[in-house]
Design a protein around this motif. Structure first.
Motif, mmCIF file in Angstrom:
data_model
loop_
_atom_site.group_PDB
_atom_site.id
_atom_site.type_symbol
_atom_site.label_atom_id
_atom_site.label_comp_id
_atom_site.label_asym_id
_atom_site.label_seq_id
_atom_site.Cartn_x
_atom_site.Cartn_y
_atom_site.Cartn_z
ATOM 1 N N ARG A 202 2.185 2.273 -9.087
ATOM 2 C CA ARG A 202 3.452 2.781 -8.564
ATOM 3 C C ARG A 202 4.625 1.906 -8.994
ATOM 4 O O ARG A 202 4.568 0.688 -8.876
ATOM 5 C CB ARG A 202 3.379 2.877 -7.038
ATOM 6 N N GLU A 203 5.659 2.572 -9.458
ATOM 7 C CA GLU A 203 6.880 1.878 -9.854
ATOM 8 C C GLU A 203 7.944 2.020 -8.770
ATOM 9 O O GLU A 203 8.619 1.069 -8.416
ATOM 10 C CB GLU A 203 7.386 2.452 -11.180
ATOM 11 N N GLN A 204 8.065 3.248 -8.244
ATOM 12 C CA GLN A 204 9.020 3.531 -7.165
ATOM 13 C C GLN A 204 8.372 4.527 -6.203
ATOM 14 O O GLN A 204 7.516 5.323 -6.586
ATOM 15 C CB GLN A 204 10.326 4.125 -7.707
ATOM 16 N N LYS B 61 6.800 7.664 -8.076
ATOM 17 C CA LYS B 61 7.111 7.587 -9.502
ATOM 18 C C LYS B 61 6.163 6.569 -10.116
ATOM 19 O O LYS B 61 6.170 5.392 -9.743
ATOM 20 C CB LYS B 61 8.567 7.175 -9.720
ATOM 21 N N ARG C 210 9.490 7.229 -2.762
ATOM 22 C CA ARG C 210 10.529 7.835 -1.926
ATOM 23 C C ARG C 210 9.921 8.108 -0.562
ATOM 24 O O ARG C 210 8.878 8.776 -0.461
ATOM 25 C CB ARG C 210 11.038 9.129 -2.552
ATOM 26 N N THR D 108 4.473 3.322 -16.347
ATOM 27 C CA THR D 108 3.870 3.715 -17.618
ATOM 28 C C THR D 108 2.442 3.205 -17.682
ATOM 29 O O THR D 108 2.202 2.013 -17.483
ATOM 30 C CB THR D 108 4.670 3.132 -18.795
ATOM 31 N N TRP E 161 14.833 6.355 -2.629
ATOM 32 C CA TRP E 161 13.887 5.718 -3.519
ATOM 33 C C TRP E 161 13.921 4.204 -3.370
ATOM 34 O O TRP E 161 14.986 3.614 -3.184
ATOM 35 C CB TRP E 161 14.203 6.067 -4.980
ATOM 36 N N GLU F 44 12.287 0.557 -5.241
ATOM 37 C CA GLU F 44 11.391 -0.192 -6.102
ATOM 38 C C GLU F 44 10.299 -0.783 -5.214
ATOM 39 O O GLU F 44 10.529 -1.093 -4.040
ATOM 40 C CB GLU F 44 12.150 -1.321 -6.815
ATOM 41 N N GLU G 117 7.577 11.120 -2.360
ATOM 42 C CA GLU G 117 7.315 11.207 -3.796
ATOM 43 C C GLU G 117 6.900 9.840 -4.317
ATOM 44 O O GLU G 117 7.235 8.803 -3.740
ATOM 45 C CB GLU G 117 8.564 11.658 -4.567
ATOM 46 N N GLU H 299 0.736 10.956 -1.946
ATOM 47 C CA GLU H 299 1.964 11.756 -1.903
ATOM 48 C C GLU H 299 1.810 12.863 -0.863
ATOM 49 O O GLU H 299 0.818 13.597 -0.845
ATOM 50 C CB GLU H 299 2.233 12.348 -3.284
ATOM 51 N N SER I 247 -2.823 10.548 -6.496
ATOM 52 C CA SER I 247 -1.609 9.747 -6.304
ATOM 53 C C SER I 247 -1.895 8.379 -5.698
ATOM 54 O O SER I 247 -1.054 7.484 -5.745
ATOM 55 C CB SER I 247 -0.594 10.494 -5.431
#
Length: 444
Positions: free
Chosen positions: A186-188, A289, A190, A292, A248, A250, A287, A267, A181
């Motif tokens: 990383r996009e988002q 997210k 938490r 891509t 969450w 950005e 977490e 994570e 991780s």
């Protein structure tokens, strides 16, 4: 030992950029400290058959202090600073001596290219860089030679240390099982949060008590205590009743207190206590997210390596490879010639085969030459920190699965980690095996 280029991390020249940036900061904002020193030629250290003189120490200190100020690092007392800087100069001199013994040099073309890149990063032309430095009292020739020294050190460490580093597939598997991780883009994120609050105008005793409590909580949390339950019981934050859940974010919207942690925490990992005027904060990465994954181009290639030494000069190596290239272009089999002529014993047995090579798997010089070729193209001879090469591109493919991208990033991370550890050990041995006599105390 396999010394094939796909087992080598990229050049470490870029790692020296913060030093160059600080030198530029000195030139543009700190005045002409370098030019103000009188030449002081007292010998302050003997390093094998060479010496370090007082003027060198003064010049290096004039570069170090602005770097420390830029980072917010307190400048130690003068005597302590001198000892630290002198130790750096001794290691620098030892590496210069080792490079000379191995015939490693930095020619003017490579130096000019590096200087042009430094100027470009600052939005300057080379002439503008020179003017900026000299306006700040720094002789361009001093900056030029400092840059040459940094490149020389990078090439030496690549040849002496980096080429010996190998990363195995089982090592990558273990790394990914624990730290995958950390590697994903990383996009988002938490986050969860616990605050041990401080009153306004807190006394030193109150600050220490809050910090001690936060440290005790971190120990319990890392020992397995549930973060949400602990937050409900102990946190003074507004989200305590939600188990400290901040929701969450950005990546660009993460609160400044946790901005760096948002990129570095794995994570489930819990931060050390972070103090500010509100109190002491504990952050948990709940977490992540992932973005891509980007498509990665891989190349299957072969190469022939000719190493230089006291017998084989650069001209000899280039000429020999040029002759081999002419034979290959004329129809001779690359693999057969690689088996008979390549100094990379690991790949020579396989006809120069390197397998599939991804971004960062080779040093920069090799990757650049390889990427410039079409499929079935054979390069002109070129030089890397390991010697002279010709390379042939057999195939190319695009990979965009997250697993492939993660394995590439894991290999790079392990190579960097091993490289740093191996370099520290190599420098220690270099110093231990040298004759060094420090005369700083008796001269100062």
């Amino acid at each position: 030992m396999d010394t094939s280029p796909n087992s080598h991390p990229r050049s470490r020249i870029a790692s020296h950029w913060p030093r160059w940036a600080a030198i530029l900061l000195l030139a543009t904002g700190a005045g002409g400290a370098l030019g103000a020193n009188q030449a002081l030629d007292a010998i302050i250290a003997v390093v094998n058959d060479d010496v370090v003189v007082q003027s060198e120490l003064e010049k290096e200190i004039d570069l170090v202090i602005p770097q420390m100020n830029q980072r917010g690092t307190p400048v130690p007392p003068r005597s302590q600073l001198e000892k630290q800087v002198l130790d750096r100069l001794i290691l620098k001199r030892l590496q210069q001596q080792r490079a000379k013994d191995l015939g490693i040099t930095v020619d003017d073309a490579a130096l000019t290219e590096a200087l042009t890149n430094i100027a470009g990063r600052n939005g300057l032309s080379l002439d503008e860089l020179k003017a900026t430095l000299e306006a700040g009292g720094i002789r361009f020739e001093d900056f030029r030679e400092d840059t040459r020294s940094q490149i020389l050190t990078s090439r030496l460490q690549s040849q002496e240390v980096v080429k010996k580093i190998q990363v195995t597939d089982p090592e990558i598997d273990r790394f990914l099982a624990k730290e995958s991780s950390r590697l994903i883009e990383r996009e988002q994120v938490r986050l969860q949060h616990i605050l041990i609050a401080l009153p306004e105008n807190a006394t030193p005793d109150q600050i220490k008590a809050a910090e001690d409590k936060a440290k005790r909580l971190v120990v319990k949390l890392r020992g397995g205590a549930d973060f949400a339950e602990t937050a409900v019981r102990e946190s003074d934050g507004r989200n305590a009743l939600e188990g400290g859940d901040l929701g969450w974010f950005e990546m660009g919207a993460v609160p400044s207190l946790a901005a760096d942690l948002a990129y570095s925490l794995a994570e489930g990992e819990i931060s050390d206590p972070i103090g500010n005027s509100s109190g002491f904060h504990i952050i948990r990465m709940s977490e992540i997210k992932a973005a891509t994954p980007k498509e990665v181009t891989q190349t299957r290639a072969r190469h022939i390596l000719v190493r230089t030494n006291e017998i084989v000069s650069d001209d000899d190596a280039r000429r020999r490879l040029s002759q081999l290239r002419e034979r290959i272009v004329g129809g001779d089999d690359f693999a057969t010639l690689a088996r008979a002529n390549s100094d990379d014993t690991g790949s020579a047995l396989k006809g120069g085969e390197l397998g599939w090579v991804g971004p960062g798997d080779t040093v920069g010089d090799f990757e650049e030459a390889m990427n410039a070729l079409p499929v079935n193209g054979v390069s002109e001879p070129f030089k890397s920190p390991f010697g002279w090469h010709i390379v042939k591109v057999e195939e190319r493919r695009s990979q965009n699965s997250s697993e492939d991208v993660l394995r590439i990033k894991a290999r790079e991370a392990l190579q960097r980690r091993k490289g740093e550890e191996a370099t520290e050990e190599w420098l220690r041995q270099l110093r231990d095996e040298a004759y060094v006599e420090v005369r700083l105390d008796q001269e100062s």
